[in-house]
Design a protein around this motif. Structure first.
Motif, PDB file in Angstrom:
ATOM      1  N   ALA A   1       0.824  -1.209   0.000  1.00  0.00           N
ATOM      2  CA  ALA A   1       0.000   0.000   0.000  1.00  0.00           C
ATOM      3  C   ALA A   1       0.856   1.257   0.000  1.00  0.00           C
ATOM      4  CB  ALA A   1      -0.925   0.005   1.208  1.00  0.00           C
ATOM      5  N   MET A   2       2.102   1.152   0.469  1.00  0.00           N
ATOM      6  CA  MET A   2       2.997   2.304   0.479  1.00  0.00           C
ATOM      7  C   MET A   2       3.731   2.438  -0.854  1.00  0.00           C
ATOM      8  SD  MET A   2       5.962   3.261   3.266  1.00  0.00           S
ATOM      9  CE  MET A   2       4.827   3.957   4.451  1.00  0.00           C
ATOM     10  N   LYS A   3       3.973   1.336  -1.542  1.00  0.00           N
ATOM     11  CA  LYS A   3       4.747   1.371  -2.782  1.00  0.00           C
ATOM     12  C   LYS A   3       3.924   1.840  -3.978  1.00  0.00           C
ATOM     13  CE  LYS A   3       6.182  -2.891  -1.994  1.00  0.00           C
ATOM     14  NZ  LYS A   3       6.831  -4.221  -2.148  1.00  0.00           N
ATOM     15  N   SER A   4       2.632   1.550  -3.972  1.00  0.00           N
ATOM     16  CA  SER A   4       1.769   1.919  -5.087  1.00  0.00           C
ATOM     17  C   SER A   4       1.127   3.278  -4.835  1.00  0.00           C
ATOM     18  CB  SER A   4       0.677   0.854  -5.264  1.00  0.00           C
ATOM     19  OG  SER A   4      -0.395   1.343  -6.032  1.00  0.00           O
ATOM     20  N   GLU A   5       1.268   4.196  -5.795  1.00  0.00           N
ATOM     21  CA  GLU A   5       0.669   5.521  -5.635  1.00  0.00           C
ATOM     22  C   GLU A   5      -0.853   5.442  -5.562  1.00  0.00           C
ATOM     23  OE1 GLU A   5       1.959   8.349  -8.475  1.00  0.00           O
ATOM     24  OE2 GLU A   5       4.089   8.196  -7.963  1.00  0.00           O
ATOM     25  N   ALA A   6      -1.451   4.548  -6.354  1.00  0.00           N
ATOM     26  CA  ALA A   6      -2.906   4.422  -6.344  1.00  0.00           C
ATOM     27  C   ALA A   6      -3.398   3.904  -4.994  1.00  0.00           C
ATOM     28  CB  ALA A   6      -3.353   3.477  -7.460  1.00  0.00           C
ATOM     29  N   LEU A   7      -2.716   2.895  -4.449  1.00  0.00           N
ATOM     30  CA  LEU A   7      -3.125   2.357  -3.153  1.00  0.00           C
ATOM     31  C   LEU A   7      -2.841   3.360  -2.042  1.00  0.00           C
ATOM     32  CD1 LEU A   7      -2.050  -1.388  -3.417  1.00  0.00           C
ATOM     33  CD2 LEU A   7      -4.369  -0.474  -3.343  1.00  0.00           C
ATOM     34  N   GLN A   8      -1.764   4.117  -2.177  1.00  0.00           N
ATOM     35  CA  GLN A   8      -1.475   5.144  -1.185  1.00  0.00           C
ATOM     36  C   GLN A   8      -2.609   6.171  -1.144  1.00  0.00           C
ATOM     37  OE1 GLN A   8       1.777   8.531  -1.267  1.00  0.00           O
ATOM     38  NE2 GLN A   8       2.717   6.636  -0.576  1.00  0.00           N
ATOM     39  N   ALA A   9      -3.073   6.588  -2.301  1.00  0.00           N
ATOM     40  CA  ALA A   9      -4.191   7.539  -2.355  1.00  0.00           C
ATOM     41  C   ALA A   9      -5.447   6.938  -1.741  1.00  0.00           C
ATOM     42  CB  ALA A   9      -4.452   7.952  -3.804  1.00  0.00           C
ATOM     43  N   SER A  10      -5.661   5.637  -1.962  1.00  0.00           N
ATOM     44  CA  SER A  10      -6.829   4.959  -1.403  1.00  0.00           C
ATOM     45  C   SER A  10      -6.761   4.921   0.119  1.00  0.00           C
ATOM     46  CB  SER A  10      -6.914   3.531  -1.959  1.00  0.00           C
ATOM     47  OG  SER A  10      -7.901   2.770  -1.299  1.00  0.00           O
ATOM     48  N   VAL A  11      -5.582   4.587   0.660  1.00  0.00           N
ATOM     49  CA  VAL A  11      -5.413   4.515   2.114  1.00  0.00           C
ATOM     50  C   VAL A  11      -5.633   5.891   2.748  1.00  0.00           C
ATOM     51  CG1 VAL A  11      -3.726   4.146   3.964  1.00  0.00           C
ATOM     52  CG2 VAL A  11      -3.905   2.496   2.090  1.00  0.00           C
ATOM     53  N   ILE A  12      -5.048   6.914   2.157  1.00  0.00           N
ATOM     54  CA  ILE A  12      -5.193   8.261   2.720  1.00  0.00           C
ATOM     55  C   ILE A  12      -6.650   8.720   2.664  1.00  0.00           C
ATOM     56  CG2 ILE A  12      -4.526  10.674   2.462  1.00  0.00           C
ATOM     57  CD1 ILE A  12      -2.328   8.775   3.569  1.00  0.00           C
ATOM     58  N   ALA A  13      -7.323   8.446   1.565  1.00  0.00           N
ATOM     59  CA  ALA A  13      -8.739   8.811   1.461  1.00  0.00           C
ATOM     60  C   ALA A  13      -9.566   8.099   2.529  1.00  0.00           C
ATOM     61  CB  ALA A  13      -9.269   8.474   0.062  1.00  0.00           C
ATOM     62  N   ASP A  14      -9.256   6.826   2.759  1.00  0.00           N
ATOM     63  CA  ASP A  14      -9.957   6.068   3.801  1.00  0.00           C
ATOM     64  C   ASP A  14      -9.731   6.685   5.170  1.00  0.00           C
ATOM     65  OD1 ASP A  14     -10.669   4.374   1.777  1.00  0.00           O
ATOM     66  OD2 ASP A  14      -9.603   2.619   2.547  1.00  0.00           O
ATOM     67  N   LEU A  15      -8.480   7.030   5.459  1.00  0.00           N
ATOM     68  CA  LEU A  15      -8.146   7.625   6.755  1.00  0.00           C
ATOM     69  C   LEU A  15      -8.928   8.911   6.994  1.00  0.00           C
ATOM     70  CD1 LEU A  15      -4.269   7.402   7.170  1.00  0.00           C
ATOM     71  CD2 LEU A  15      -5.985   6.175   8.476  1.00  0.00           C
ATOM     72  N   VAL A  16      -8.953   9.758   5.980  1.00  0.00           N
ATOM     73  CA  VAL A  16      -9.630  11.044   6.124  1.00  0.00           C
ATOM     74  C   VAL A  16     -11.123  10.831   6.337  1.00  0.00           C
ATOM     75  CG1 VAL A  16     -10.209  13.190   4.930  1.00  0.00           C
ATOM     76  CG2 VAL A  16      -7.871  12.296   4.841  1.00  0.00           C
ATOM     77  N   LEU A  17     -11.701   9.928   5.579  1.00  0.00           N
ATOM     78  CA  LEU A  17     -13.131   9.660   5.740  1.00  0.00           C
ATOM     79  C   LEU A  17     -13.427   9.137   7.146  1.00  0.00           C
ATOM     80  CD1 LEU A  17     -15.442   7.977   3.147  1.00  0.00           C
ATOM     81  CD2 LEU A  17     -15.603   7.357   5.544  1.00  0.00           C
ATOM     82  N   LEU A  18     -12.637   8.174   7.615  1.00  0.00           N
ATOM     83  CA  LEU A  18     -12.862   7.606   8.946  1.00  0.00           C
ATOM     84  C   LEU A  18     -12.694   8.663  10.032  1.00  0.00           C
ATOM     85  CD1 LEU A  18     -11.041   4.181   8.505  1.00  0.00           C
ATOM     86  CD2 LEU A  18     -13.509   4.567   8.608  1.00  0.00           C
ATOM     87  N   SER A  19     -11.743   9.555   9.854  1.00  0.00           N
ATOM     88  CA  SER A  19     -11.556  10.634  10.816  1.00  0.00           C
ATOM     89  C   SER A  19     -12.764  11.571  10.822  1.00  0.00           C
ATOM     90  CB  SER A  19     -10.279  11.420  10.475  1.00  0.00           C
ATOM     91  OG  SER A  19     -10.120  12.524  11.331  1.00  0.00           O
ATOM     92  N   CYS A  20     -13.276  11.884   9.644  1.00  0.00           N
ATOM     93  CA  CYS A  20     -14.401  12.807   9.545  1.00  0.00           C
ATOM     94  C   CYS A  20     -15.679  12.243  10.158  1.00  0.00           C
ATOM     95  CB  CYS A  20     -14.651  13.175   8.085  1.00  0.00           C
ATOM     96  SG  CYS A  20     -13.442  14.320   7.386  1.00  0.00           S
ATOM     97  N   ILE A  21     -15.841  10.926  10.151  1.00  0.00           N
ATOM     98  CA  ILE A  21     -17.061  10.346  10.710  1.00  0.00           C
ATOM     99  C   ILE A  21     -16.894   9.973  12.181  1.00  0.00           C
ATOM    100  CG2 ILE A  21     -17.921   9.546   8.496  1.00  0.00           C
ATOM    101  CD1 ILE A  21     -16.984   6.744   9.174  1.00  0.00           C
ATOM    102  N   GLY A  22     -15.795  10.431  12.806  1.00  0.00           N
ATOM    103  CA  GLY A  22     -15.702  10.342  14.252  1.00  0.00           C
ATOM    104  C   GLY A  22     -14.701   9.376  14.833  1.00  0.00           C
ATOM    105  N   LEU A  23     -13.974   8.628  13.999  1.00  0.00           N
ATOM    106  CA  LEU A  23     -12.949   7.742  14.538  1.00  0.00           C
ATOM    107  C   LEU A  23     -11.708   8.554  14.877  1.00  0.00           C
ATOM    108  CD1 LEU A  23     -14.866   5.827  12.842  1.00  0.00           C
ATOM    109  CD2 LEU A  23     -12.892   4.300  12.686  1.00  0.00           C
ATOM    110  N   ARG A  24     -11.026   8.150  15.928  1.00  0.00           N
ATOM    111  CA  ARG A  24      -9.781   8.803  16.332  1.00  0.00           C
ATOM    112  C   ARG A  24      -8.621   7.979  15.776  1.00  0.00           C
ATOM    113  NH1 ARG A  24     -11.159  10.529  22.645  1.00  0.00           N
ATOM    114  NH2 ARG A  24     -12.777  12.060  22.100  1.00  0.00           N
ATOM    115  N   ILE A  25      -8.056   8.456  14.690  1.00  0.00           N
ATOM    116  CA  ILE A  25      -7.055   7.697  13.952  1.00  0.00           C
ATOM    117  C   ILE A  25      -5.646   8.067  14.410  1.00  0.00           C
ATOM    118  CG2 ILE A  25      -6.116   7.198  11.670  1.00  0.00           C
ATOM    119  CD1 ILE A  25      -8.941   6.161  12.018  1.00  0.00           C
ATOM    120  N   VAL A  26      -4.831   7.049  14.655  1.00  0.00           N
ATOM    121  CA  VAL A  26      -3.395   7.224  14.879  1.00  0.00           C
ATOM    122  C   VAL A  26      -2.682   6.390  13.817  1.00  0.00           C
ATOM    123  CG1 VAL A  26      -1.468   6.926  16.467  1.00  0.00           C
ATOM    124  CG2 VAL A  26      -3.729   7.580  17.348  1.00  0.00           C
TER     125      VAL A  26
END
Length: 336
Positions: free
Chosen positions: A85-110
């Motif tokens: 997920a770190m080596k692929s730019e497409a998967l990296q974008a997917s992971v970051i988008a997921d993180l932001v969405l989860l943070s916005c809906i109330g999860l406390r992400i570390v």
């Protein structure tokens, strides 16, 4: 276009977002937590859907996601990031988008990260030979300097910028900052050099950040009491941090589907298993090689109070959302 056909174009598909029956107990993948809604979270969730999807279909999918959102609101989730997920730019974008969405809906992400491929790249550019022992990078003084520069100065700040650009607010740190991790030399330091283990964790710097909605992004570098830097295994760092924070969930992104009943059969994925089952699989030799430290990290975190730990397939698009917001998951969940 039928609703079923349209759903295939979405991040959240009605076929996988199966809301638990309110009259029956929720499945073991989810805790009975509550989440507040907000206009920003609804906006972010909606933006993940394709604009060509009919409005009624989008509303239906969002409503079906609600029980899963409620399950995790206000809870801390520690995510270890690395591998494919770190080596692929497409998967990296997917992971970051997921993180932001989860943070916005109330999860406390570390967010805890390594950066092996990037370290290898810079060591090669500088003509420094890499070597490994039992999956750990042998780290002499020159290598440790590069590891710190790459993880703390390059990879960490790249991820912070990426998260900020995606709409959340990230804070870049490493284990040395605020003494988040205090390191000690590995028992095999004579062979591994400056590879360390975690002696203690201090979350006092992180807790106000997480509480206020920031996403801490932590590079797996730490120092001992004298200030000597050590290279720390990112899985280990994530597990120790999850335990110290009392996290609801620990997520390890990997290069495999999860724990396999038959390591040569990708279709033999174990979707859910308890600690006793994990130990039996290890005794039987079904969990071996590079999976052993990941599983051991999860078992240790569960023993220290983390509710669940999942080893998920980082090669799968939106694997974080599949694991958190569906009952199908994206790998293996280990329960205590």
């Amino acid at each position: 276009m039928s609703a079923a056909a349209a759903a295939k174009t979405l991040v959240f598909s009605p076929s996988i977002l199966k809301s638990p029956n309110p009259k029956t107990p929720k499945p073991s993948r989810f805790s009975s937590l509550r989440i507040q809604s907000s206009s920003s979270s609804q906006q972010t969730l909606t933006q993940t859907l394709t604009t060509t999807t009919p409005a009624k279909t989008r509303v239906k999918i969002l409503s079906e996601a609600l029980p899963f959102i409620q399950s995790f609101r206000g809870k801390t989730v520690v995510v270890k990031y690395g591998g494919a997920a770190m080596k692929s730019e497409a998967l990296q974008a997917s992971v970051i988008a997921d993180l932001v969405l989860l943070s916005c809906i109330g999860l406390r992400i570390v967010f805890v990260h390594g950066g092996g491929p990037e370290i290898n790249h810079w060591l090669n550019r500088l003509g420094i030979q890499s070597s490994f022992l039992n999956g750990l990078r042998v780290t002499d003084a020159s290598t440790m300097e590069i590891v710190s520069m790459v993880l703390v100065g390059k990879v960490n700040k790249h991820l912070v910028g990426f998260i900020n650009k995606a709409g959340a607010t990230a804070v870049g740190l490493c284990g040395t900052d605020g003494r988040i991790f205090t390191a000690v030399p590995s028992p095999h330091a004579d062979q591994l050099g400056f590879v360390g283990e975690i002696a203690s964790v201090d979350t006092s710097v992180l807790e106000p950040l997480v509480k206020d909605g920031y996403i801490p992004v932590i590079a797996s570098v730490a120092a001992d009491g004298t200030g000597q830097s050590y290279n720390i295994n990112a899985d280990t760092a994530a597990g120790e941090l999850a335990a110290a924070l009392g996290a609801e969930k620990l997520l390890l992104l990997t290069d495999v589907a999860g724990i396999l009943e038959d390591k040569d059969d990708p279709g033999s994925l174990v979707k859910e298993i308890d600690v006793g089952g994990v130990r039996r699989m290890m005794d039987d030799g079904k969990i071996a090689g590079g999976m052993i430290p990941k599983v051991s990290c999860c078992v240790k975190a569960l023993g220290k109070g983390v509710k669940t730990a999942s080893i998920i397939d980082g090669r799968l698009d939106h694997s974080l959302l599949l694991e958190i917001l569906t009952d199908g998951g994206a790998g293996t969940m280990i329960i205590g």
